[in-house]
Design an enzyme around this catalytic site. Structure first.
Site, short mmCIF file in Angstrom:
data_model
loop_
_atom_site.label_atom_id
_atom_site.label_comp_id
_atom_site.label_asym_id
_atom_site.label_seq_id
_atom_site.Cartn_x
_atom_site.Cartn_y
_atom_site.Cartn_z
N ASP A 19 40.89 69.01 -0.50
CA ASP A 19 40.26 69.05 0.83
C ASP A 19 38.86 69.66 0.73
O ASP A 19 38.66 70.67 0.07
CB ASP A 19 41.15 69.93 1.72
CG ASP A 19 40.76 69.88 3.18
OD1 ASP A 19 40.86 68.80 3.78
OD2 ASP A 19 40.36 70.93 3.73
N GLU A 21 38.06 64.86 -1.63
CA GLU A 21 37.61 64.52 -0.29
C GLU A 21 36.22 65.13 -0.16
O GLU A 21 36.06 66.33 0.04
CB GLU A 21 38.53 65.11 0.79
CG GLU A 21 38.18 64.59 2.16
CD GLU A 21 37.97 65.66 3.24
OE1 GLU A 21 37.84 65.29 4.41
OE2 GLU A 21 37.90 66.86 2.92
C1 NOJ Z 1 39.44 67.58 5.93
C2 NOJ Z 1 40.79 67.22 6.47
O1 NOJ Z 1 41.04 65.87 6.18
C3 NOJ Z 1 40.74 67.51 7.95
O2 NOJ Z 1 41.87 66.99 8.61
C4 NOJ Z 1 40.61 68.99 8.14
O3 NOJ Z 1 40.45 69.27 9.51
C5 NOJ Z 1 39.39 69.54 7.40
N1 NOJ Z 1 39.26 69.00 6.07
C6 NOJ Z 1 39.47 71.04 7.29
O4 NOJ Z 1 40.44 71.41 6.36
#
Ligand code: NOJ
Length: 536
Positions: A199, A261
């Protein structure tokens, strides 16, 4: 050269959002036993792996992306024993399991942050996070969800939270933080997981001076404009973290993966996350963001393949996830419409029929590309966004923090339908569902689609089978000469052709149609917004 067990290079990976996939105990919240029960269906669909969004102990202020204990399962979702059973069952079905790792921030209920708040300014407990003194917020940074990225504590210090106030950012310059995450990686690797979706992988290191940044923080709301990276994103220091993680993963067999991500552009910068000694994959958000226009799609396909090819990594493709409007709804707006941070009552509504038609064409186009593809639960049913969700039931912190200017992400997170005539459409045993499901869910339910020629489920199932049979994931793309609004390429012996124009498009003579996202016209031509796979 890819090693022989480089399973991820062509893998189709299905994202499960645990809250909304299947609810075994009937409390209205999906859970791990629910997922385990449904794994055989995913095997039938023909995917290679599942990625589970967070199921760890969490107060759920950001749907589990606020982790209070990285080594345990939240009771809402089950137990560690349930996680073990899920992993073992998935492996029995030949499916890999990727779990989410949230290293940029913890929950404010994590033991470390509780200790930090209980300790005085300047204490070692506070050094694991980013605390600063001052009468004013230390800089102008904005939270991704809206408002200042700084929160004041009772004793007057400020702490940084790039997301919700309940998600304090960790200080990745602190050796204890680094050691802790190496241990968390090993904890889950030893339990048998096949990889981690990381993440906010581009956010862990902040510019040392916390330099002011006046532009809005646009992660999740669109890619940053080309230019020097903002002081909170894509800093050089993140890469050494992933190199260290890679050495841990490389100690396990069969191969385990890291997927980033990272909302980073241009794609050459994104490709730096997947250099040979770092991560294995990065989500291709430029592809997800591309409008339904042939020139734009061709350009992003080319730039993606070139950027990842230059570092020897596989390219990934994705159209939907739990943070964006589902593509069956996104594509129901005119092609030039920009990105929408959620849709609600009173907003312009998508054309559902057009959206589904284009979504099926878009998915078939994506699955014909070489590389790895990510699917988001429900897209195999053609599921649209819930675009008329009552504002009172919204849970995404973006809705409140944006001062009700962004509807947020709840509309793509509604529990999915399995059975048209069952309570909660078969999501759970009773009527409960943490977000209300719209009545139209019945027509998308899985049991209305299995074995039904032309259903979206059968389209995905056939596409995944043909993709495997023709080894398209490991293929190479060669553009075909086309005219007008047609995008066409060869991947091995398969021609993939999408018609974006108003006129029906001809297939080359002798082409044998394997799959088509909608029926061809009476003359065997490809109608508007249709993708065809043909053997040529
Ligand atoms: C990316 C995640 O996909 C999202 O859902 C989340 O709110 C943020 N990162 C913070 O962790």
């Amino acid at each position: 050269m890819p090693s022989t067990d480089a399973w991820w290079r062509d893998a189709v990976i299905y994202q499960i959002y645990p809250r909304s996939f299947a609810d075994a105990n009937g409390d209205g919240m999906g859970d791990l036993p629910g997922i385990t029960t449904r794994l055989p269906r995913l095997r039938e669909l023909g995917i290679d792996a599942v990625w589970l969004s967070p199921f760890y102990v969490s107060p759920q202020h950001d749907a589990g992306y606020d982790v209070a204990d990285y080594r345990d399962v939240d009771p809402r979702f089950g137990s560690l024993g349930d996680a073990d059973k899920l992993i073992a069952t998935a492996h029995d079905h030949g499916l890999k399991v990727i779990v989410d790792l949230v290293p940029n921030h913890t929950s404010s209920e994590h033991a470390w942050f509780r200790a930090a708040l209980a300790a005085p300014p300047g204490s070692p407990e506070r050094e694991r996070y980013i605390f600063r003194d001052g009468a004013e917020p230390p800089n102008s940074w904005q939270s991704v969800f809206g408002g200042s990225a700084w929160q004041r504590t009772d004793d007057g210090q400020w702490y940084l939270h790039l997301f919700d106030v309940s998600q304090p950012d960790l200080n990745w310059d602190h050796p204890e933080v680094r050691a802790e995450f190496l241990d968390i990686l090993r904890f889950w690797l030893d339990r048998g997981v096949d990889g981690f979706r990381v993440d906010v992988a581009h956010g862990l290191i902040k510019d040392a001076d916390l330099t002011d940044w006046t532009q809005p923080s646009v992660v999740l709301g669109g890619l940053d404009p080309v230019g020097p990276p903002p002081p909170m994103w894509d800093q050089e220091g993140v890469h050494e973290i992933y190199r260290e993680w890679r050495t841990v993963l490389d100690g396990y067999s069969p191969a385990r993966i890291l997927v980033a991500e990272a909302w980073v552009q241009p794609e050459e910068r994104l490709a730096r996350y997947v250099r040979p000694d770092e991560m294995h994959q990065a989500f291709n958000f430029p592809y997800l963001e591309a409008p339904w226009l042939p020139a734009e799609l061709r350009a992003v396909i080319d730039s993606s393949l070139a950027a990842t090819g230059a570092v020897g990594a596989t390219t990934t493709w994705v159209l939907s996830n739990h943070d964006v409007v589902r593509h069956a709804s996104r594509l129901g707006f005119p092609a030039e419409t920009g990105r929408k941070p959620g849709i609600g009552i009173g907003d312009p509504q998508p054309d559902t029929g057009l959206g589904l038609r284009r979504a099926r064409a878009a998915s078939l186009l994506m699955l014909g590309l070489p590389g790895s593809a990510y699917l988001y639960q429900g897209e195999e049913l053609g599921l649209p966004e819930h675009t008329t969700l009552a504002d009172e039931v919204r849970e995404d912190p973006a809705w409140e923090r944006s001062g009700h200017t962004e509807r947020g992400r709840d509309g793509c997170r509604v529990p999915i339908p399995w059975e048209a005539d069952a309570p909660s459409y078969g999501f759970g045993p009773g009527d409960d569902s943490w977000l209300p499901q719209p009545a139209i869910w019945a027509e998308y339910a899985l049991d209305r689609q299995i074995g039904v020629a032309g259903s979206t489920w059968e389209l995905y199932r056939s596409a995944l089978a043909a993709r495997r049979e023709h080894d398209l994931g490991n293929g190479a793309l060669v553009w075909s000469a086309t005219e007008g609004d047609v995008l066409a390429f060869r991947n091995g012996e398969i021609l993939v052709l999408t018609n974006f124009g108003q006129e029906a498009a001809e297939l080359p003579s002798g082409a044998r149609v394997l799959l088509s996202s909608e029926p061809l016209d009476g003359d065997g031509r490809v109608p508007t917004d249709v993708t065809v796979w043909a053997a040529v």
